[in-house]
Write an enzyme that holds these catalytic residues in place. Sequence first.
Site, mmCIF file in Angstrom:
data_model
loop_
_atom_site.group_PDB
_atom_site.id
_atom_site.type_symbol
_atom_site.label_atom_id
_atom_site.label_comp_id
_atom_site.label_asym_id
_atom_site.label_seq_id
_atom_site.Cartn_x
_atom_site.Cartn_y
_atom_site.Cartn_z
ATOM 1 C CE LYS A 53 -0.403 1.469 -8.043
ATOM 2 N NZ LYS A 53 -0.502 0.952 -6.679
ATOM 3 C CD GLN A 97 0.383 -2.233 -5.009
ATOM 4 O OE1 GLN A 97 0.743 -1.250 -5.655
ATOM 5 N NE2 GLN A 97 -0.895 -2.506 -4.825
ATOM 6 C CG ASP A 120 -1.156 4.684 -2.078
ATOM 7 O OD1 ASP A 120 -1.780 4.909 -3.129
ATOM 8 O OD2 ASP A 120 -0.592 3.611 -1.821
#
Length: 284
Positions: A53, A97, A120
């Site tokens: 990322k 994460q 997300d």
Amino acid sequence: MNTQMIDGKLIAQTIKDELKVKVETLKNQGLTPGLAVILVGENPASQVYVSNKKKACEYIGIKSFSYELPSETTEKEVLELVETLNNDSAVHGILVQLPLPKHMDEQKIILKIDPVKDVDGFHPYNVGALSIGLNGLVSCTPAGVIELLKRTNIEIQGKNCVVVGRSNIVGKPVSLLLLREHGTVTICHSRTKNLHAVVGQADIVIAAVGIAKFISGSMLKPGAVVIDVGINRDENGKLCGDVDFESCKGIASHITPVPGGVGPMTIAMLMHNCVLAAKNQGGF
Ligand code: NDP
């Protein structure tokens, strides 16, 4: 039938290149998109995802802020960090994460993220927005699936779409997105009866089961489009999807490989969400 492979790597690269140009324009207008990534603990797979990322951010020109915290970090400390980032105007996207260490309540932390920075798309606000057709941030893997179909010129409208899997991160949101694109959607799960027959009716099959090579060519209607979301290891430890790729050749009209299909799209759509979040917050 000649089965066409959908090259997710190539499509993801095209999206990243388009975003690079958009970010350049935004920078000229005084806005540099920023993504904060929080990683707690030493999960090797998560470390690889986070590093990928960061690389994608660098490529596109998004400023990344990295918080790599030891596994002993408390839930309260993570909540406080999220709150600080919520109030930081240089940060337009916040990504925690997953999975988090067991002593943390993932839902509580996701709920703390300001929905406008929830790149997300896991916050209930964004999930709700998707289900009632409002604008919001859509979770990256499901958005990537739709983008793959669109950029391959596969029509969704009016098609029988069968999604195998009903998880909150893949199956359910991808089903809602297909519905938004006017597909006729059937969602299957572990209690579905006669899965073979249901999958056999599909024009578009989305496999998000988490079982290696679960969907085989013999289940498909000839000419079906097959999108494989799965990431598994086969008996030899080799990366493979939820679809038995070889058995679908000659039966499916299109298929995504694993690796190189949906996987690269997830990061591309994350970058897309960061740029969108920055534009929304910057008033562009
Ligand atoms: P989950 O384990 O959360 O969900 C799996 C779903 O499959 C469940 O809804 C389950 O049903 C259903 N299922 C399980 N067994 C069967 C069966 N025998 N018949 C029909 N349905 C069944 O997985 P995720 O959705 O998180 O992930 C799915 C796959 O996608 C995994 O391989 C994962 O690694 C991969 N993935 C890939 C990403 C990417 O970037 N490419 C991102 C996220 C995930 P039930 O609800 O009844 O239990």
